[in-house]
Every structure is written in structure tokens, then in C-alpha cells.
Design a protein around this motif. Structure first.
Motif, mmCIF file in Angstrom:
data_model
loop_
_atom_site.group_PDB
_atom_site.id
_atom_site.type_symbol
_atom_site.label_atom_id
_atom_site.label_comp_id
_atom_site.label_asym_id
_atom_site.label_seq_id
_atom_site.Cartn_x
_atom_site.Cartn_y
_atom_site.Cartn_z
ATOM 1 N N GLY A 98 45.865 24.766 32.389
ATOM 2 C CA GLY A 98 45.224 25.010 31.223
ATOM 3 C C GLY A 98 45.080 26.320 30.508
ATOM 4 N N ASN A 99 45.811 27.397 31.346
ATOM 5 C CA ASN A 99 45.622 28.731 30.686
ATOM 6 C C ASN A 99 46.846 29.112 30.290
ATOM 7 O OD1 ASN A 99 43.089 29.643 31.631
ATOM 8 N ND2 ASN A 99 43.682 29.321 33.746
ATOM 9 N N ASP A 100 46.942 30.240 29.301
ATOM 10 C CA ASP A 100 48.284 30.398 28.737
ATOM 11 C C ASP A 100 49.054 31.242 29.774
ATOM 12 O OD1 ASP A 100 49.411 31.644 26.169
ATOM 13 O OD2 ASP A 100 49.267 33.378 27.076
ATOM 14 N N ALA A 101 50.292 30.695 29.685
ATOM 15 C CA ALA A 101 51.335 31.270 30.525
ATOM 16 C C ALA A 101 51.460 32.977 30.571
ATOM 17 C CB ALA A 101 52.767 30.625 30.099
ATOM 18 N N ASP A 102 51.413 33.499 29.588
ATOM 19 C CA ASP A 102 51.477 35.092 29.718
ATOM 20 C C ASP A 102 50.066 35.733 30.466
ATOM 21 O OD1 ASP A 102 53.486 35.236 28.017
ATOM 22 O OD2 ASP A 102 52.468 35.374 26.103
ATOM 23 N N LYS A 103 48.996 34.836 30.356
ATOM 24 C CA LYS A 103 47.788 35.273 30.865
ATOM 25 C C LYS A 103 47.797 35.114 32.648
ATOM 26 C CE LYS A 103 43.076 34.119 31.784
ATOM 27 N NZ LYS A 103 41.763 33.209 31.689
ATOM 28 N N VAL A 104 48.458 33.873 32.884
ATOM 29 C CA VAL A 104 49.046 33.305 34.249
ATOM 30 C C VAL A 104 49.928 34.355 34.893
ATOM 31 C CG1 VAL A 104 49.928 31.475 35.768
ATOM 32 C CG2 VAL A 104 48.299 31.135 33.681
ATOM 33 N N ARG A 105 50.966 34.797 33.993
ATOM 34 C CA ARG A 105 52.151 35.913 34.477
ATOM 35 C C ARG A 105 51.359 37.139 34.899
ATOM 36 N NH1 ARG A 105 57.701 36.768 33.969
ATOM 37 N NH2 ARG A 105 58.001 38.113 35.748
ATOM 38 N N GLN A 106 50.266 37.588 34.444
ATOM 39 C CA GLN A 106 49.648 38.847 34.616
ATOM 40 C C GLN A 106 49.055 38.656 36.098
ATOM 41 O OE1 GLN A 106 50.191 41.793 33.533
ATOM 42 N NE2 GLN A 106 48.926 42.392 35.308
ATOM 43 N N VAL A 107 48.339 37.543 36.163
ATOM 44 C CA VAL A 107 47.772 37.269 37.425
ATOM 45 C C VAL A 107 48.736 37.182 38.588
ATOM 46 C CG1 VAL A 107 46.247 35.373 38.626
ATOM 47 C CG2 VAL A 107 45.759 35.764 36.395
ATOM 48 N N MET A 108 49.855 36.611 38.275
ATOM 49 C CA MET A 108 50.965 36.507 39.215
ATOM 50 C C MET A 108 51.256 38.212 39.577
ATOM 51 S SD MET A 108 53.258 33.614 37.565
ATOM 52 C CE MET A 108 54.735 33.963 38.707
ATOM 53 N N LYS A 109 51.557 38.781 38.521
ATOM 54 C CA LYS A 109 51.916 40.287 38.794
ATOM 55 C C LYS A 109 50.880 41.065 39.700
ATOM 56 C CE LYS A 109 54.909 40.778 34.652
ATOM 57 N NZ LYS A 109 55.229 41.396 33.533
ATOM 58 N N ASP A 110 49.571 40.510 39.356
ATOM 59 C CA ASP A 110 48.625 41.246 40.277
ATOM 60 C C ASP A 110 48.581 40.667 41.756
ATOM 61 O OD1 ASP A 110 47.802 42.521 37.902
ATOM 62 O OD2 ASP A 110 45.962 40.969 37.517
ATOM 63 N N GLU A 111 49.448 39.657 42.016
ATOM 64 C CA GLU A 111 49.444 39.082 43.365
ATOM 65 C C GLU A 111 47.816 38.650 43.707
ATOM 66 O OE1 GLU A 111 49.867 40.039 47.910
ATOM 67 O OE2 GLU A 111 51.660 40.260 46.760
ATOM 68 N N THR A 112 47.590 37.591 43.234
ATOM 69 C CA THR A 112 46.101 37.104 43.419
ATOM 70 C C THR A 112 45.690 35.954 44.321
ATOM 71 O OG1 THR A 112 45.866 37.660 41.074
ATOM 72 C CG2 THR A 112 44.096 36.256 41.841
ATOM 73 N N TRP A 113 44.885 36.344 45.221
ATOM 74 C CA TRP A 113 44.446 35.373 46.240
ATOM 75 C C TRP A 113 43.307 34.610 45.884
ATOM 76 C CZ3 TRP A 113 46.806 34.590 51.002
ATOM 77 C CH2 TRP A 113 47.823 35.205 51.313
ATOM 78 N N PHE A 114 43.040 33.442 45.987
ATOM 79 C CA PHE A 114 42.087 32.374 45.456
ATOM 80 C C PHE A 114 41.328 31.612 46.635
ATOM 81 C CE2 PHE A 114 45.100 32.420 41.952
ATOM 82 C CZ PHE A 114 44.029 32.842 40.820
ATOM 83 N N THR A 115 39.994 31.701 46.744
ATOM 84 C CA THR A 115 39.402 30.889 47.336
ATOM 85 C C THR A 115 39.194 29.340 46.812
ATOM 86 O OG1 THR A 115 37.147 31.124 46.533
ATOM 87 C CG2 THR A 115 37.716 32.785 48.274
ATOM 88 N N ALA A 116 38.965 28.578 47.708
ATOM 89 C CA ALA A 116 38.883 27.040 47.034
ATOM 90 C C ALA A 116 38.031 27.275 46.002
ATOM 91 C CB ALA A 116 38.116 26.337 47.933
ATOM 92 N N GLU A 117 36.830 27.794 45.631
ATOM 93 C CA GLU A 117 35.976 27.664 44.388
ATOM 94 C C GLU A 117 36.695 28.684 43.223
ATOM 95 O OE1 GLU A 117 35.101 28.855 47.710
ATOM 96 O OE2 GLU A 117 34.002 26.756 48.173
ATOM 97 N N GLU A 118 37.374 29.618 43.800
ATOM 98 C CA GLU A 118 38.072 30.367 42.642
ATOM 99 C C GLU A 118 39.252 29.712 42.015
ATOM 100 O OE1 GLU A 118 37.060 34.883 44.467
ATOM 101 O OE2 GLU A 118 38.861 33.941 45.287
ATOM 102 N N ALA A 119 39.846 29.139 42.741
ATOM 103 C CA ALA A 119 40.915 28.458 42.325
ATOM 104 C C ALA A 119 40.669 27.166 41.483
ATOM 105 C CB ALA A 119 41.845 27.639 43.610
ATOM 106 N N VAL A 120 39.738 26.724 41.610
ATOM 107 C CA VAL A 120 39.206 25.379 40.979
ATOM 108 C C VAL A 120 38.870 26.065 39.660
ATOM 109 C CG1 VAL A 120 37.176 23.877 40.523
ATOM 110 C CG2 VAL A 120 38.580 23.864 42.639
ATOM 111 N N ALA A 121 38.066 27.148 39.567
ATOM 112 C CA ALA A 121 37.679 27.654 38.462
ATOM 113 C C ALA A 121 38.806 28.521 37.594
ATOM 114 C CB ALA A 121 36.687 28.937 38.775
#
Length: 162
Positions: free
Chosen positions: A139-162
Motif C-alpha cells: 500500500g506504499n507509493d512505488a517511489d518510496k518503496v524504490r528508495q527502500v530497495m536502494k537502501d537494501e533494507t532488512w526487515f524483522t517479521a514485525e518490521e515487515a508487517v509495519a
């Protein structure tokens, strides 16, 4: 390792090749889905550090159009191409201690500067496509997600849900 076991799809190892029987391909997934039946609900156990981006997208699309409900169980890790596969679940369950990682696609080229520029453009386009998949699911904007991708982001289970 077989991909279809006891009525479940088990996706462990490298996405897109079956090195030493430690991986899975989109073809194997399609065969397993045919055996399982297109209308039946499906549990998918996922434990993969990733692999080939287009193989991950092919598996994502095969699961996404499956007529039965698809539940993805991240047993330990869903990273890179495997995180794309996870987005196909009608329900995603991240087990205790599991993690998910998203990043921009990568590749390599050999050749002239022009060939490298073409490869960069192709990777950029692929990254945008993947961001659309993550964005649609989160449900996030693709541009916002793309920046998270560029940052190489690791999520715990709780962070991934959030």
C-alpha cells in the motif's frame, strides 16, 4: 529437494536454478501448481536468500493468479527475488526469527560503455517493476518503496508487517 511435498509448495534455496538439488525454478513451481490443482488453497513454505530476479517474478505471477488462496510461510528468510515471491501470498506469515530483505536488482555486464549504459537502464526498469509489486502489496507509493530497495533494507517479521 522436491518442490511439491505433502500438499505444500516448498521453496528452499536458490531462486531460478537447482544447484546440487538446493533450489527451485519457475518451471518446477508451475508443474507443482498443476499437480496441486488451480482451485485448491495452497501453503507455500519459503526459505531463500534469493536468486534470479525474473525467475522470482515468474513465480510471483504464477502464485498471484492461482485461484485458490495462497498462504506464504517465511520459515527463515525471504531475501531479494524470494521477497518478491512472498508478495504473491493472500496471507504472509513470518515465523519466529524470520527476516525479509528487499534491494535493487543487480547484474553484470562485459563490454563497452554503451553496453554498460544499456544494462543500467534495464536494471533501473526492472527495479521500478519490482517496486510496483512491493508497493501494491504494502500500500506504499512505488517511489518510496524504490528508495527502500536502494537502501537494501532488512526487515524483522514485525518490521515487515509495519
Amino acid at each position: 529437494m522436491p518442490v511439491y511435498m505433502n500438499g505444500e509448495l516448498v521453496l528452499y534455496g536458490f531462486v531460478g536454478d537447482n544447484y546440487w538439488r538446493e533450489g527451485f525454478t519457475s518451471t518446477e513451481v508451475l508443474e507443482a501448481l498443476a499437480e496441486h490443482g488451480t482451485d485448491n488453497d495452497l501453503d507455500v513454505r519459503l526459505n531463500s536468500g534469493g536468486g534470479y530476479a525474473f525467475e522470482g517474478l515468474a513465480i510471483y505471477n504464477a502464485l498471484h493468479v492461482h485461484k485458490g488462496n495462497v498462504t506464504i510461510h517465511v520459515d527463515a528468510i525471504a531475501a531479494s527475488a524470494a521477497s518478491t515471491i512472498a508478495m504473491a501470498g493472500d496471507k504472509i506469515i513470518m515465523r519466529a526469527g524470520s527476516e525479509m530483505m528487499i534491494h535493487d536488482p543487480s547484474g553484470y555486464t562485459f563490454g563497452t560503455a554503451e553496453q554498460h549504459q544499456k544494462a543500467m537502464a534495464a536494471l533501473d526498469k526492472l527495479g521500478s517493476q519490482m517496486a510496483s509489486v512491493y508497493g501494491a502489496r504494502s500500500g506504499n507509493d512505488a517511489d518510496k518503496v524504490r528508495q527502500v530497495m536502494k537502501d537494501e533494507t532488512w526487515f524483522t517479521a514485525e518490521e515487515a508487517v509495519a
